[in-house]
Motif scaffolding. Structure first.
Motif, short mmCIF file in Angstrom:
data_model
loop_
_atom_site.label_atom_id
_atom_site.label_comp_id
_atom_site.label_asym_id
_atom_site.label_seq_id
_atom_site.Cartn_x
_atom_site.Cartn_y
_atom_site.Cartn_z
N TYR A 501 0.84 -1.20 0.00
CA TYR A 501 0.00 0.00 0.00
C TYR A 501 0.88 1.26 0.00
CZ TYR A 501 -2.94 3.80 1.59
OH TYR A 501 -3.56 5.02 1.71
N GLN A 502 1.93 1.23 0.81
CA GLN A 502 2.85 2.37 0.82
C GLN A 502 3.50 2.55 -0.55
OE1 GLN A 502 3.17 4.48 3.35
NE2 GLN A 502 1.68 3.28 4.53
N PHE A 503 3.90 1.44 -1.17
CA PHE A 503 4.54 1.50 -2.48
C PHE A 503 3.57 2.03 -3.54
CE2 PHE A 503 5.06 -0.78 -6.57
CZ PHE A 503 6.28 -0.25 -6.96
N LEU A 504 2.36 1.51 -3.58
CA LEU A 504 1.39 1.93 -4.60
C LEU A 504 0.98 3.38 -4.42
CD1 LEU A 504 -0.89 -1.25 -4.71
CD2 LEU A 504 0.79 -0.55 -6.42
N SER A 505 0.74 3.78 -3.17
CA SER A 505 0.24 5.13 -2.92
C SER A 505 1.32 6.20 -3.16
CB SER A 505 -0.31 5.24 -1.49
OG SER A 505 0.70 4.97 -0.54
N ARG A 506 2.58 5.84 -2.93
CA ARG A 506 3.66 6.83 -3.08
C ARG A 506 4.32 6.79 -4.45
NH1 ARG A 506 6.72 5.75 2.75
NH2 ARG A 506 5.03 6.51 4.10
N GLU A 507 4.52 5.57 -4.97
CA GLU A 507 5.33 5.42 -6.18
C GLU A 507 4.50 5.28 -7.45
OE1 GLU A 507 8.94 4.43 -6.12
OE2 GLU A 507 9.18 4.62 -3.97
N TYR A 509 0.63 5.37 -7.75
CA TYR A 509 -0.66 6.06 -7.92
C TYR A 509 -0.84 7.19 -6.89
CZ TYR A 509 -1.36 1.57 -10.26
OH TYR A 509 -1.22 0.45 -11.04
N PRO A 510 0.11 8.13 -6.83
CA PRO A 510 0.00 9.20 -5.82
C PRO A 510 -1.20 10.12 -6.02
CG PRO A 510 1.76 9.68 -7.38
CD PRO A 510 1.33 8.28 -7.65
N SER A 511 -1.72 10.19 -7.25
CA SER A 511 -2.85 11.09 -7.51
C SER A 511 -4.21 10.41 -7.36
CB SER A 511 -2.74 11.67 -8.94
OG SER A 511 -2.78 10.63 -9.90
N PHE A 512 -4.21 9.11 -7.02
CA PHE A 512 -5.47 8.39 -6.85
C PHE A 512 -5.73 8.12 -5.38
CE2 PHE A 512 -4.22 7.30 -11.21
CZ PHE A 512 -5.38 7.66 -11.89
N ARG A 513 -6.99 7.87 -5.07
CA ARG A 513 -7.40 7.65 -3.68
C ARG A 513 -7.50 6.15 -3.41
NH1 ARG A 513 -12.84 10.54 -4.87
NH2 ARG A 513 -12.44 9.12 -6.62
N GLY A 514 -6.71 5.68 -2.45
CA GLY A 514 -6.74 4.26 -2.11
C GLY A 514 -6.63 4.06 -0.62
N THR A 515 -6.88 2.84 -0.18
CA THR A 515 -6.68 2.49 1.23
C THR A 515 -6.48 1.00 1.31
OG1 THR A 515 -7.48 2.84 3.48
CG2 THR A 515 -9.09 2.07 1.87
N LEU A 516 -6.13 0.53 2.50
CA LEU A 516 -5.95 -0.91 2.69
C LEU A 516 -7.06 -1.48 3.56
CD1 LEU A 516 -4.72 -0.89 5.78
CD2 LEU A 516 -2.57 -0.54 4.63
N ILE A 517 -7.35 -2.74 3.37
CA ILE A 517 -8.38 -3.43 4.15
C ILE A 517 -7.92 -4.86 4.38
CG2 ILE A 517 -9.66 -4.01 2.03
CD1 ILE A 517 -12.23 -3.91 3.69
N HIS A 518 -8.09 -5.33 5.62
CA HIS A 518 -7.69 -6.70 5.94
C HIS A 518 -8.44 -7.15 7.19
CE1 HIS A 518 -5.20 -4.87 9.03
NE2 HIS A 518 -4.59 -4.14 8.10
N SER A 519 -8.23 -8.40 7.57
CA SER A 519 -9.05 -9.02 8.62
C SER A 519 -8.81 -8.45 10.00
CB SER A 519 -8.78 -10.53 8.65
OG SER A 519 -7.40 -10.79 8.88
N ARG A 520 -7.69 -7.77 10.22
CA ARG A 520 -7.43 -7.24 11.57
C ARG A 520 -8.18 -5.94 11.85
NH1 ARG A 520 -0.92 -7.80 11.62
NH2 ARG A 520 -0.77 -10.06 11.35
#
Length: 684
Positions: A501-507, A509-520
């Motif tokens: 998520y850090q890689f995708l959001s910074r490197e 797709y910095p101009s797109f809106r994303g977030t992470l989701i998981h079982s915890r």
């Protein structure tokens, strides 16, 4: 004691804290019983020495030897990777050990020192390389003196999740097996003798730590027979022809017609046919016992809602059980919207509802003021009472154990039962297992759907994959990125949700809106994220397989699955089914590693070749082995741990015959011989 009596919480084991407990929970392990009954996904034979360079002659690609470390160096972005050069002490063969994201190795492995090496060595370029390996330090003087033995026997390889390691799991399983004394048999002694079954106590110990290949095979056979025996018993004990009422002609209520007319689309021919089959069953003199199988996105759940409305119009209460709280909440939201103008009372129940709110809901349910109750296993809790439960719908039924299903059936008086699955099985197999189970099938997809285009992606194509997904998001569409792990603490070379998520959001797709989701994440947080994604507030999700079932976002057109070679066919097909849910062209990118196995290649080639879930299910039965991925083993239609649908059909038939004979002679299980069965059922 019986294995199911080991109800102590997993956190009572030494070294199991909150985080480890959560990791175990993600594998479905909450008690010591769950741990003992966990099936290893494979085994490592460390019973003899296999030198570097000789592994293909003896044991595939695995090396089991002593080595001397020549050098240790860090490399890569952030110096998170470690390269270790070693030489075998027997034949002087060199190998390169590549520790991706395992920086701790540079502080624990030292040049000039000796180690026991167990590694999966492959030829890469002109040298021998391993990225999967274990190094254990040994003393040079012990090695020279010949005081060290490589014979560690046959070791289990378990599914992993989060921070769990093979070493920790082996330690915990050993601790439980050492502390519990004797595990009692659950099958009558006469059947154990007749079928030459290994006693259950030894079987559980051999399945985890086999003394030989033969003992392992016999242990699996004993545990598989026990499993299918009780599966058959559960099916047979449910009365097959109880007269609930006099048979009446099948009919369609006006409320159903109005509901269907208001839909923004027409039902498919298969949906109409299946609804007709269900209505006929409901109007008959025997309670319905029907399996509804259909591909992902084929409209099974809509059929369930219409059939629930039919039952409610007939004066019945309906229970709808989903495998996860996330999916149950989504079903409840959809049902509330669908039925808001129909006068249908819909309620949601989970284990988190306590005190006065829970009691108020239960009072309304008992009084008959709730028509449709949706939830997970909370629906069959002891304090839950229905006034007139006559229809039970179980979504993704293979994810529930037979005891859970039976407990819900007992809440009603011979309720009609609809089991739904997106993992189709052949009718002959269904008949072998369930006897009188009726099967309905939805094959046609809703009109306007385009087949999802599937690409296989290796490292050389990864940048093009990211670029293609970016183009889709620029067009206003959405994407999923799925990874097998939540986080990484330097103990695996698998990509994980938090790092990526850090890689995708910074490197990327910095101009797109994303977030992470998981079982915890808390359930409320997961629901909020999915609602934001569905409403278009987010362009992409970075997730574990928590999005595998029940997520319906028509605007999502890209599914990226990393380390796809490690997922089972069923899981991959389910994940691909999260896209292609509208008239938009959609794509699925299955990214894989260079260490992919032959079985992995077969699975991915099937996904690339076809979108037909029924063909995929058939291939899955042919290809799949006892374990598929760390933490993501696909146990198939029946949620079987030890038995195999393809290999054990004859065993299922034998177990069915034995159950038939027992129930014919002793339907109440009152004889001394059958007392063990009665005790097991009372505990379960």
């Amino acid at each position: 004691m019986f294995v199911c009596e080991l109800k102590r919480d997993i956190k009572t084991l030494t070294g199991v804290g909150k985080k480890t407990k959560d990791d175990y929970a993600n594998l479905g392990i909450e008690t010591l019983s769950d741990l003992v009954q966990m099936t290893p996904r494979g085994y490592e034979d460390r019973s003899h020495r296999i030198c570097i360079g000789r592994q293909n002659e003896t044991d595939g690609s695995w090396t089991n030897t002593f080595v001397k470390v020549e050098s240790v160096s860090e490399f890569g972005s952030g110096r998170k990777n470690v390269k270790i050069i070693v030489r075998d002490t027997e034949n002087n063969q060199k190998a390169f050990l590549m520790g991706f994201n395992r920086t701790y190795l540079s502080k624990t492995v030292f040049p000039g020192c000796f180690y026991h090496l167990y590694a999966n060595v492959t030829v890469y370029g002109t040298g021998l390389t391993a990225s999967q390996f274990e190094l254990k330090p040994v003393r040079e003087e012990d090695l020279i003196a010949g005081d060290l033995a490589l014979d560690q026997g046959i070791l289990p390889v378990y599914p992993l999740c989060g921070t769990l390691t093979q070493k920790a799991l082996r330690r915990d399983v050993k601790a439980v097996l050492s502390s519990i004394g004797h595990i009692d048999d659950e099958i009558p002694e006469s059947l154990i003798q007749k079928h030459h079954l290994m006693p259950l106590d030894r079987a559980f110990r051999e399945i985890h730590f086999p003394s030989s290949d033969k003992a392992l095979s016999e242990a699996r056979r004993a545990l598989a027979f026990r499993e299918v025996f009780y599966l058959q018993l559960e099916a047979k004990r449910r009365p097959q022809a109880a007269r609930r009422r006099q048979a009446i002609p099948s009919r369609i209520y006006e409320a159903e017609k109005h509901f269907i007319e208001k839909l923004p689309f027409s039902l498919t021919d298969d949906q109409i046919k299946v609804l007709d089959e269900i209505r006929k069953d409901m109007s008959g003199s025997e309670s319905m016992n029907r399996l509804l199988q259909g591909d992902v996105g084929s409209g099974k759940t809509l059929v369930a809602w219409v059939s629930a409305l039919h039952a409610i119009c007939d004066g019945a209460q309906v229970a709808f059980m989903a495998p996860t709280e996330l999916l149950a909440r989504q079903h409840a939201q959809v049902a509330d919207q669908l039925f808001k103008d129909s006068g249908i009372s819909v309620a949601f129940l989970n284990g988190e509802v306590h005190g006065k709110p829970r009691q108020a809901l239960l009072d309304q349910l008992k009084a008959g003021n709730i028509d449709l109750l949706i939830g997970t296993h909370a629906l069959f809790s002891k304090d839950v009472e229905y006034r007139n439960l006559r229809y039970v719908i179980i979504d993704e039924q293979h994810r529930f154990g037979v005891e859970q299903r039976h407990a819900l059936f007992e809440k009603g008086i011979e309720p009609d039962v609809l089991l739904m699955t997106a993992t189709p099985i052949p009718r002959t197999l269904a008949l072998t297992v369930f006897g009188n189970l009726n099967v309905s099938t939805i094959k046609t997809m809703p009109k306007g759907r385009l087949p999802v285009i599937t690409y296989l992606v290796d490292d050389s194509k990864r940048d093009k994959m990211y670029e293609a997904v970016g183009v889709e998001m620029k067009r206003g569409h959405q994407a999923y990125f799925v990874y097998p792990r939540i986080d990484d603490e330097g103990k695996s070379d698998l990509r994980d949700v938090e790092t990526m998520y850090q890689f995708l959001s910074r490197e990327k797709y910095p101009s797109f809106r994303g977030t992470l989701i998981h079982s915890r994440l808390p359930e409320d947080e997961k629901i909020r994220i999915l609602n934001d994604f569905a409403s278009g507030k987010l362009d992409y999700l970075v997730s574990t397989s928590v999005v595998e079932v029940g997520i319906d976002v028509p605007n999502a057109t890209c599914m990226v699955v990393e380390h796809s070679e490690n997922f089972g066919l069923s899981a991959l097909h389910q994940l691909r089914g999260r896209v292609g849910r509208s008239s938009l062209q959609s794509w699925c990118f299955l990214a894989y590693e260079k260490t992919i196995t032959e079985d992995g290649k077969k699975r991915l080639s099937v996904l690339r070749r076809t979108n037909d879930g029924f063909e995929i299910a058939e291939e899955d039965l042919k290809i799949r082995g006892p374990g598929e991925l760390s933490g993501l083993r696909q146990s198939g239609f029946l949620h079987l741990k030890f038995a195999d649908l393809e290999k054990d059909v004859s065993m299922m038939a034998t177990a069915r015959d034995e159950v038939d004979a027992i129930l014919a002679q002793d339907p109440g299980l009152l004889s001394l011989e059958n007392s063990v069965i009665r005790k097991v059922l009372s505990i379960g």
